[in-house]
Design an enzyme around this catalytic site. Structure first.
Site, mmCIF file in Angstrom:
data_model
loop_
_atom_site.group_PDB
_atom_site.id
_atom_site.type_symbol
_atom_site.label_atom_id
_atom_site.label_comp_id
_atom_site.label_asym_id
_atom_site.label_seq_id
_atom_site.Cartn_x
_atom_site.Cartn_y
_atom_site.Cartn_z
ATOM 1 N N THR A 46 0.830 -1.209 0.000
ATOM 2 C CA THR A 46 0.000 0.000 0.000
ATOM 3 C C THR A 46 0.862 1.256 0.000
ATOM 4 O O THR A 46 0.604 2.202 -0.758
ATOM 5 C CB THR A 46 -0.913 0.015 1.237
ATOM 6 O OG1 THR A 46 -1.637 -1.201 1.297
ATOM 7 C CG2 THR A 46 -1.868 1.184 1.195
ATOM 8 N N TYR A 109 -13.099 -4.932 -3.117
ATOM 9 C CA TYR A 109 -14.168 -4.607 -4.070
ATOM 10 C C TYR A 109 -15.070 -5.815 -4.300
ATOM 11 O O TYR A 109 -16.209 -5.822 -3.861
ATOM 12 C CB TYR A 109 -13.625 -4.060 -5.394
ATOM 13 C CG TYR A 109 -14.746 -3.616 -6.322
ATOM 14 C CD1 TYR A 109 -15.585 -2.578 -5.972
ATOM 15 C CD2 TYR A 109 -14.963 -4.268 -7.536
ATOM 16 C CE1 TYR A 109 -16.629 -2.187 -6.802
ATOM 17 C CE2 TYR A 109 -15.996 -3.887 -8.379
ATOM 18 C CZ TYR A 109 -16.834 -2.852 -8.002
ATOM 19 O OH TYR A 109 -17.865 -2.474 -8.813
ATOM 20 N N TYR A 135 -2.393 -10.477 4.910
ATOM 21 C CA TYR A 135 -2.473 -9.057 5.242
ATOM 22 C C TYR A 135 -3.935 -8.707 5.494
ATOM 23 O O TYR A 135 -4.757 -8.725 4.588
ATOM 24 C CB TYR A 135 -1.899 -8.240 4.079
ATOM 25 C CG TYR A 135 -1.874 -6.743 4.255
ATOM 26 C CD1 TYR A 135 -2.100 -6.119 5.484
ATOM 27 C CD2 TYR A 135 -1.592 -5.918 3.164
ATOM 28 C CE1 TYR A 135 -2.070 -4.751 5.619
ATOM 29 C CE2 TYR A 135 -1.558 -4.540 3.283
ATOM 30 C CZ TYR A 135 -1.793 -3.958 4.508
ATOM 31 O OH TYR A 135 -1.761 -2.592 4.646
ATOM 32 N N ARG A 140 -9.215 -0.762 4.598
ATOM 33 C CA ARG A 140 -8.995 -0.520 3.176
ATOM 34 C C ARG A 140 -9.766 -1.487 2.292
ATOM 35 O O ARG A 140 -10.105 -1.150 1.154
ATOM 36 C CB ARG A 140 -7.499 -0.606 2.835
ATOM 37 C CG ARG A 140 -6.704 0.602 3.295
ATOM 38 C CD ARG A 140 -5.265 0.533 2.811
ATOM 39 N NE ARG A 140 -4.511 1.722 3.218
ATOM 40 C CZ ARG A 140 -4.360 2.800 2.471
ATOM 41 N NH1 ARG A 140 -4.907 2.863 1.275
ATOM 42 N NH2 ARG A 140 -3.656 3.835 2.909
ATOM 43 N N LYS A 163 0.037 -10.043 8.831
ATOM 44 C CA LYS A 163 0.182 -8.616 9.098
ATOM 45 C C LYS A 163 -1.169 -8.133 9.598
ATOM 46 O O LYS A 163 -2.147 -8.093 8.853
ATOM 47 C CB LYS A 163 0.599 -7.848 7.841
ATOM 48 C CG LYS A 163 0.717 -6.338 8.078
ATOM 49 C CD LYS A 163 1.062 -5.593 6.805
ATOM 50 C CE LYS A 163 1.070 -4.077 7.033
ATOM 51 N NZ LYS A 163 1.367 -3.317 5.792
ATOM 52 N N ILE A 206 5.384 -4.197 10.328
ATOM 53 C CA ILE A 206 5.573 -3.787 8.935
ATOM 54 C C ILE A 206 5.160 -2.334 8.884
ATOM 55 O O ILE A 206 3.978 -2.006 8.958
ATOM 56 C CB ILE A 206 4.778 -4.680 7.978
ATOM 57 C CG1 ILE A 206 5.336 -6.117 8.049
ATOM 58 C CG2 ILE A 206 4.857 -4.139 6.555
ATOM 59 C CD1 ILE A 206 4.606 -7.119 7.192
#
Length: 296
Positions: A46, A109, A135, A140, A163, A206
């Protein structure tokens, strides 16, 4: 099984010059990070603005990053997309290029349900022979990897870490209590909870702000991991910089500081826009005040 890394991995920014990837600045940034105790490089995440990069740029950045790191620290490639087939293709490329692992975001999405997540991540992990970091960043993607799903996926021999960018330590605690911590580890995805995350049993971070203060974060990690909880006071001194790079959507603020350090111009790709001049000055001032205080 040993973790891919312990401590501070940096989700490295992608520098631009007139909207072209600045590979010279990218190499210099990698040298800076390695010289300042970064334990791993995460490329095309990202923070690297991967959604705006072309397929060729993504591959070139990974190849250049692996070459520049030269085996000194692990290189982890962000290869997750909302297409399983595309993610497999990119993950195979990363493996063949010499990446030490891949990081897979949850599909966005089109999203998925939990059964779909298991199938998606398992299909990618089955297709490669390098470690996989899941992740989880629901802010997001609009979905989360439930703790029970993490547990199920942790049994896959190639899926070795999560993560955790949920931002809720209750989630962290639940996952840590469920998984075999000798076989599967957690990295925080939130700079501001590093100290608490490590105290709970996390193996590192991270990081976004690690692009500019990797050594200071690594110092906190090492002391916390050794049981020196006075490192929390040191971590508090880092918070003005951490807060400064959270004033807008990542990576808009952190690229103020990477540009100040000479790692590319202050450029972003649409739909991201630079901060206003006053905000930029405030971000730089917070960093300068911190660095000045650390020299006293």
């Amino acid at each position: 099984m040993n973790p891919i890394f312990e401590g501070i991995g940096v989700a490295i920014t992608t520098p631009f010059n007139n909207n072209e990837v600045d590979f010279d600045a990218f190499r210099r940034h990698i040298e800076y990070l390695i010289e300042n105790d970064t334990q791993a490089l995460i490329i095309n995440g990202t923070t690297g603005e991967s959604p705006t990069l072309t397929s060729d740029e993504i591959r070139q950045l990974l190849e250049v990053g692996i070459e520049a790191a030269a085996g000194r620290v692990p290189v982890i490639a962000g290869t997750g997309t909302n297409s399983t087939m595309n993610s497999i293709e990119l993950s195979k490329f990363a493996m063949d290029a010499g990446a030490d692992g891949v990081m897979l975001i949850t599909p966005y999405y089109n999203k998925s349900n939990q059964r779909g997540l298991v199938a998606h991540f398992s299909a990618i992990a089955d297709a490669i022979d390098i470690p996989v970091i899941l992740y989880n960043v629901p802010g997001r993607t609009g979905m989360t990897i439930e703790p029970e799903t993490v547990l199920e996926l942790s049994s896959h021999p190639n899926i070795v870490a999560l993560k955790d960018a949920v931002g809720d330590l209750n989630y962290t605690i639940k996952v840590l209590n469920m998984i075999d911590q000798d076989e599967f580890v957690l990295y925080s995805g939130n700079d501001d909870n590093l100290a608490d995350f490590i105290q709970l049993g996390g193996k590192g971070l991270i990081s976004v702000v690690g692009n500019v203060i990797p050594g200071e974060l690594q110092n906190v990690y090492e002391r916390m991991a050794a049981g020196d909880y006075t490192a929390k006071h040191t971590f508090t001194s880092l918070m003005p910089v951490i807060d400064a790079v959270q004033v807008d959507v990542n990576p808009i603020p952190i690229k103020v500081l990477t540009s100040e350090l000479g790692f590319g111009n202050y450029e972003l790709r649409l739909p991201l826009l630079p901060v206003e001049t006053q905000t930029r000055d405030e971000i730089v001032k917070a960093y300068e005040n911190f660095k000045e205080g650390s020299r006293v």
